[in-house]
Design an enzyme around this catalytic site. Structure first.
Site, mmCIF file in Angstrom:
data_model
loop_
_atom_site.group_PDB
_atom_site.id
_atom_site.type_symbol
_atom_site.label_atom_id
_atom_site.label_comp_id
_atom_site.label_asym_id
_atom_site.label_seq_id
_atom_site.Cartn_x
_atom_site.Cartn_y
_atom_site.Cartn_z
ATOM 1 N N HIS A 189 -58.637 68.282 23.709
ATOM 2 C CA HIS A 189 -59.240 67.613 22.545
ATOM 3 C C HIS A 189 -60.239 68.541 21.872
ATOM 4 O O HIS A 189 -61.043 69.199 22.514
ATOM 5 C CB HIS A 189 -59.846 66.254 22.896
ATOM 6 C CG HIS A 189 -61.007 66.271 23.837
ATOM 7 N ND1 HIS A 189 -62.304 66.459 23.429
ATOM 8 C CD2 HIS A 189 -61.064 66.077 25.190
ATOM 9 C CE1 HIS A 189 -63.115 66.374 24.460
ATOM 10 N NE2 HIS A 189 -62.393 66.157 25.554
ATOM 11 N N GLU A 224 -61.444 62.279 20.967
ATOM 12 C CA GLU A 224 -61.328 61.799 22.347
ATOM 13 C C GLU A 224 -62.640 61.203 22.835
ATOM 14 O O GLU A 224 -62.652 60.200 23.543
ATOM 15 C CB GLU A 224 -60.914 62.947 23.282
ATOM 16 C CG GLU A 224 -60.588 62.514 24.701
ATOM 17 C CD GLU A 224 -61.781 62.493 25.652
ATOM 18 O OE1 GLU A 224 -61.638 61.996 26.779
ATOM 19 O OE2 GLU A 224 -62.868 62.974 25.266
ATOM 20 N N GLU A 225 -63.759 61.801 22.426
ATOM 21 C CA GLU A 225 -65.038 61.447 23.025
ATOM 22 C C GLU A 225 -65.518 60.045 22.679
ATOM 23 O O GLU A 225 -66.050 59.350 23.531
ATOM 24 C CB GLU A 225 -66.124 62.465 22.626
ATOM 25 C CG GLU A 225 -65.898 63.876 23.176
ATOM 26 C CD GLU A 225 -66.020 63.971 24.686
ATOM 27 O OE1 GLU A 225 -66.165 62.932 25.358
ATOM 28 O OE2 GLU A 225 -65.955 65.095 25.206
ATOM 29 N N ASP A 248 -58.461 68.758 30.387
ATOM 30 C CA ASP A 248 -59.741 68.174 29.976
ATOM 31 C C ASP A 248 -60.674 68.040 31.169
ATOM 32 O O ASP A 248 -61.430 67.086 31.286
ATOM 33 C CB ASP A 248 -59.510 66.813 29.313
ATOM 34 C CG ASP A 248 -60.780 66.248 28.687
ATOM 35 O OD1 ASP A 248 -61.719 67.025 28.445
ATOM 36 O OD2 ASP A 248 -60.829 65.026 28.447
#
Length: 454
Positions: free
Chosen positions: A278, A324-325, A352
């Protein structure tokens, strides 16, 4: 001398298998040599972190990173590169502070970070007594009068007994995600949590929280470092402590952003094999381990196939996911689009877990597929990869599970990752070149085997 066919056949097949394993072993070494000698992942990560830095979705820095990713995918040899539209949430931190009142009446500042997606105090001071609880069970035992109007402090520590720090992260994660709603719905003014960290330092860590659908209070949520948390707990045992919180963080709707995608078209068919990370990070540190490492490792896989002249049977696609976060909008949108476009995906892997030495590959797929990959274990052993038993996959690729896509995640050594994860400590200087490149080696080797055998 004549031998019965049933006796000759196993020897013949065994010879073929041995010969094939030898060829794969040679190709594994070719991949490793190419990456460890000529790999560009480390230099790319330096460029991303030093010239762009942290890149929260919705920020100007993230948009700059998408242009960077397009350029790097083209340099790596992708024959198609594009940006996929994604609507992402916009959260801004702004100025923030947390202070506690000392016996002399003066205010002492504590290092802190608001949790991602939290609402703040709208720039106003919120002052209240701190109430300590160790865990959710202790909190549930508090009478409402002990919660209302207070700042609830959850000091739930990372469980140091777990060898896998990811297990400890999962265990403690509910406090970051949900403590604000637990307390807010009972009238608290704010919550403080102990950072999700394996270290015993004073570094605060952010990360996404969320409010329950029925939570109308939406109180502020902040994290402090483990050292401050333990000191605060010790002080609260002997006296009352008042805190003053001031923060400007807030959600500001959504905006159009992008996931960046590059691929080499397959020579046999256009069924897709995804390798990914990501592109976004939190708005602190440089986003080096989380997840700049996964991005540059994925791009390196594509570069290696081109450099070695490996003619992939299926389309090899690098996906640099957005958001993503604090929302997973990139992963969800990608899954929606492959369904809409009726694209067949054979496999997807995400990196990740940081750019540390690879130790394993986690697998989420049918027992038959998992057994096949596990049968390649001896090929991976010389490169330090020994654990093919774990069953989980990256957050961004999980939405593809609905369509039956076999999923995987690179598993680096986890011991240092959560010392720096989501904090100011996640910087390029914490990344070792050899460890980072070995992650690319293992992913490239796995993709080579998948492309050849599936």
């Amino acid at each position: 001398m004549k031998y019965p066919l049933l006796k000759i056949l196993p020897l013949f097949l065994g010879g073929i298998l041995f010969s094939q394993n030898q060829k794969d072993s040679v190709q594994f070494k070719n991949i490793s040599d190419e990456i460890l000698v000529n790999g560009t992942a480390y230099e790319n990560l330096s460029d991303l972190t030093q010239n762009i830095g942290h890149r929260l979705s919705g920020s100007a820095a993230y948009e700059k990173a998408t242009d960077w990713a397009v350029l790097k995918l083209k340099e790596a040899g992708a024959d198609k590169v594009w940006k996929e539209d994604v609507m992402v949430p916009v959260w801004e931190r702004g100025k923030e502070s947390l202070q506690i009142k000392e016996p002399n009446g003066k205010w002492k500042s504590l290092r802190m970070l608001s949790l991602g997606n939290s609402e703040g105090t709208k720039g106003k001071d919120v002052e209240a007594e701190i109430v300590f609880v160790k865990n959710k069970e202790d909190f549930d035992q508090l009478p409402d009068a002990a919660v209302k109007g207070k700042i609830i402090f959850f000091n739930y520590a990372f469980n140091q007994k777990f060898i896998s720090t990811g297990q400890a992260y999962g265990d403690a994660g509910k406090y970051r995600r949900s403590a604000a709603s637990w307390a807010g719905k009972r009238g608290a003014k704010a919550v403080i949590i102990r950072s999700l960290s394996s270290a015993l330092d004073d570094v605060p860590h952010t990360g996404m929280m969320r409010y329950d659908a029925d939570d109308t209070a939406k109180i502020p949520a902040v994290a402090i470092g483990p050292k401050s948390a333990d000191e605060l707990q010790k002080t609260l045992k002997s006296k009352k402590v008042f805190a003053k919180l001031n923060s400007n963080c807030t959600m500001k709707g959504e905006k159009l952003s992008h996931t960046v995608i590059g691929e080499i078209t397959g020579k046999k068919d256009q069924n897709v094999i995804v390798v990914s990370g990501h592109l976004d990070s939190w708005d602190v540190g440089e986003g080096a381990q989380d997840d700049g490492a996964g991005i540059v490792q994925s791009i390196e896989v594509l570069r290696t196939f081109k450099s070695l002249g490996l003619k992939n049977n299926h389309t090899l696609r690098v996906v640099c996911f957005a958001n993503e976060e604090n929302g997973v909008k990139g992963g969800n949108t990608y899954a929606e689009n492959i369904k809409k476009n009726n694209e067949k995906h054979l496999f997807a892997i995400e990196s990740d877990g940081g750019g540390f030495t690879p130790r394993g590959i986690a697998l989420v797929m049918s027992p038959e597929k998992r057994t096949q990959i596990q049968s390649w274990k001896n090929l991976f052993l010389p490169y330090g990869v020994h654990n093919l038993e774990m069953q989980y996959a990256g957050t961004d690729i999980e939405p593809m599970k609905e369509f039956g896509v076999p999923l995987a995640e690179l598993v680096p050594d986890s011991q240092r990752y959560f010392d720096i994860h989501h904090s100011d400590e996640d910087t390029f200087d914490k990344v070792n070149r050899r460890e980072l490149l070995l992650g690319s080696v293992v992913m490239s080797q796995l993709i080579y085997m998948i492309d050849k055998n599936w």
